[in-house]
Design an enzyme around this catalytic site. Structure first.
Site, PDB file in Angstrom:
ATOM      1  N   ALA A 164       0.819  -1.216   0.000  1.00  0.00           N
ATOM      2  CA  ALA A 164       0.000   0.000   0.000  1.00  0.00           C
ATOM      3  C   ALA A 164       0.855   1.269   0.000  1.00  0.00           C
ATOM      4  O   ALA A 164       0.333   2.361  -0.163  1.00  0.00           O
ATOM      5  CB  ALA A 164      -0.934   0.001   1.211  1.00  0.00           C
ATOM      6  N   CYS A 165       2.159   1.122   0.170  1.00  0.00           N
ATOM      7  CA  CYS A 165       3.078   2.263   0.304  1.00  0.00           C
ATOM      8  C   CYS A 165       3.596   2.708  -1.063  1.00  0.00           C
ATOM      9  O   CYS A 165       4.174   1.907  -1.807  1.00  0.00           O
ATOM     10  CB  CYS A 165       4.236   1.853   1.211  1.00  0.00           C
ATOM     11  SG  CYS A 165       5.614   2.990   1.232  1.00  0.00           S
ATOM     12  N   SER A 166       3.432   3.987  -1.383  1.00  0.00           N
ATOM     13  CA  SER A 166       3.893   4.496  -2.674  1.00  0.00           C
ATOM     14  C   SER A 166       5.415   4.445  -2.797  1.00  0.00           C
ATOM     15  O   SER A 166       5.950   4.198  -3.885  1.00  0.00           O
ATOM     16  CB  SER A 166       3.392   5.923  -2.905  1.00  0.00           C
ATOM     17  OG  SER A 166       3.923   6.803  -1.939  1.00  0.00           O
TER      18      SER A 166
END
Length: 130
Positions: A8-10
């Site tokens: 979920a982390c860019s």
């Protein structure tokens, strides 16, 4: 090399894209699903040459619950911080990349990700990841 990510982390997605573009060989570790042990965290911290409070996400709800912002940041408190990270992996800054040569980086920028890639002229093997 291995990369610890939260999908979920860019920043994690950017690091993966860069590794793929460079045809790097790596293994993905979804560290929220397969949390690192205290020993693994200690090893990674030594490779990073950082302290546990340096890779702790203080804005996470678990940090507030534990009141981490008030914890001392002294060598004698290191084990306590590591145990907190092991018990609450959401607190671990990401992505962390450990290279086969023993180095490691907190891969939050393209420059730091590139720092663990083979030097030009080295023959990278075809990309492979799990």
């Amino acid at each position: 090399m291995e990369i610890w990510i939260n999908p979920a982390c860019s920043k994690c997605r950017s690091a993966l894209s860069l590794l793929d573009a460079e045809q790097a060989r790596y293994t993905v570790r979804y560290y929220l699903e397969e949390p690192p042990t205290a020993e693994e965290i200690d090893t990674v911290l030594r490779r990073l040459e950082l302290e546990p409070w340096d890779i702790t996400r203080l804005g996470e709800p678990a940090a507030a619950e534990l009141d981490l912002a008030t914890w001392p940041r002294e060598p004698a408190d290191r084990a306590r911080w590591i145990e907190a990270l092991a018990g609450h992996p959401t607190l671990i800054q990401r992505p962390i990349i450990t290279a086969d040569d023993g180095t490691a980086v907190l891969g939050r920028s393209a420059e730091s990700v590139r720092a663990v890639l083979p030097l030009p002229g080295d023959s990278p093997a075809p990309a492979a990841h799990d």
